[in-house]
Write an enzyme that holds these catalytic residues in place. Sequence first.
Site, PDB file in Angstrom:
ATOM      1  N   ARG A  24      -2.961  -5.111   8.489  1.00 36.59           N
ATOM      2  CA  ARG A  24      -4.009  -4.173   8.892  1.00 36.59           C
ATOM      3  C   ARG A  24      -5.163  -4.907   9.573  1.00 36.59           C
ATOM      4  O   ARG A  24      -5.741  -4.406  10.538  1.00 36.59           O
ATOM      5  CB  ARG A  24      -4.554  -3.436   7.661  1.00 36.59           C
ATOM      6  N   ASP A  58      -6.341   1.418   8.526  1.00 42.44           N
ATOM      7  CA  ASP A  58      -5.042   2.087   8.603  1.00 42.44           C
ATOM      8  C   ASP A  58      -5.269   3.589   8.757  1.00 42.44           C
ATOM      9  O   ASP A  58      -6.407   4.068   8.773  1.00 42.44           O
ATOM     10  CB  ASP A  58      -4.149   1.761   7.394  1.00 42.44           C
ATOM     11  N   TYR A  95       7.109  -8.302   8.720  1.00 41.00           N
ATOM     12  CA  TYR A  95       6.774  -6.879   8.814  1.00 41.00           C
ATOM     13  C   TYR A  95       7.111  -6.335  10.203  1.00 41.00           C
ATOM     14  O   TYR A  95       7.078  -7.062  11.197  1.00 41.00           O
ATOM     15  CB  TYR A  95       5.274  -6.656   8.588  1.00 41.00           C
ATOM     16  N   ASP A 124       0.835  -1.198   0.000  1.00 40.01           N
ATOM     17  CA  ASP A 124       0.000   0.000   0.000  1.00 40.01           C
ATOM     18  C   ASP A 124       0.872   1.252   0.000  1.00 40.01           C
ATOM     19  O   ASP A 124       2.021   1.211   0.444  1.00 40.01           O
ATOM     20  CB  ASP A 124      -0.881   0.018   1.249  1.00 40.01           C
TER      21      ASP A 124
END
Length: 319
Positions: free
Chosen positions: A193, A88, A74, A46
């Site tokens: 997310r 988010d 991550y 993203d």
Amino acid sequence: MATDAGASPSGLLVVDKDQGMTSHDVVARVRRLAHTRKVGHAGTLDPMATGVLVLGINRATRLLTWVTGHSKAYEATMRLGVSTNTDDAEGEVVDDPGCADLDDDRLEQVMAPLRGDIEQVPSSVSAIKIDGRRAYALAREGVDVDIPARAVHIGRLDVVGVPREELIGREGRPLRVTDVDIRVECSSGTYVRALARDIGAALGVGGHLTRLRRTEVGSFTLSDAETLPELTTRVEGGAALPVIDLGVAARAMFPDLPIDEDEAARFAHGQAPRRTGPALEELHAAAGEDPLAVLAPDGVTVLGLARIEDGRVRTVLVF
């Protein structure tokens, strides 16, 4: 892989994506730097996210299917106490009860069931297709998106450091929230997310991501990556892109299948090498569902990929 400046290489390029750019923006920039239209990426990031984005250039675009399927890691920050419609920080706030005095034991209780093999409902603004259209496009049009849960694997979900209580402004009033840094190792198809959303929901306070950085895609890490400004400086200075050679990448990703000269001649025309008995079983144990990197008689050059299916070796592609 060394290439002449201005030449168009074939291989993988690991980019450290900056915030604010789409994955397609990165592809467009690399097309100009590599002097070729044949560039693709393995796994969308993203615009808010940063970190490892693996690109395939020229013939190496054929490897991207397998790069995309690799596990990922991550580092992220989730804000507990506020929910958004995108899960988010780029979305609109839909609920803001706040979160103060977060209990560490309670946080661990709600995180524990999210480790291992789980069923996860992706975010409504994901790139998943619903009746042929992207979920995020439908969501932006105000269409209620019902995305079915999917099986994913969370190998690691840990809090990093000490959660931080913050005081933010919300519609003219102060609101106490808690920011939590986490480290996640997960299968392809996992939405970090959604983890923040589900953790916040389980705590009864809501949650969303404020930061997301991908640190690993399979064996490719941030240590392999350079930013677009760094890559641009390289090329403008007359140096080659730091492309990972097609064969080197294949050998790093897959187990080897050495073949002799006769087999190599036949493989060039798509005919797979024959392996039976213990040799085939050993290869299958090493590769599992992944392909094999077919090695030329020199033991270095990768001629293509093969896969074991239905008790035999089958050609996947010839480089």
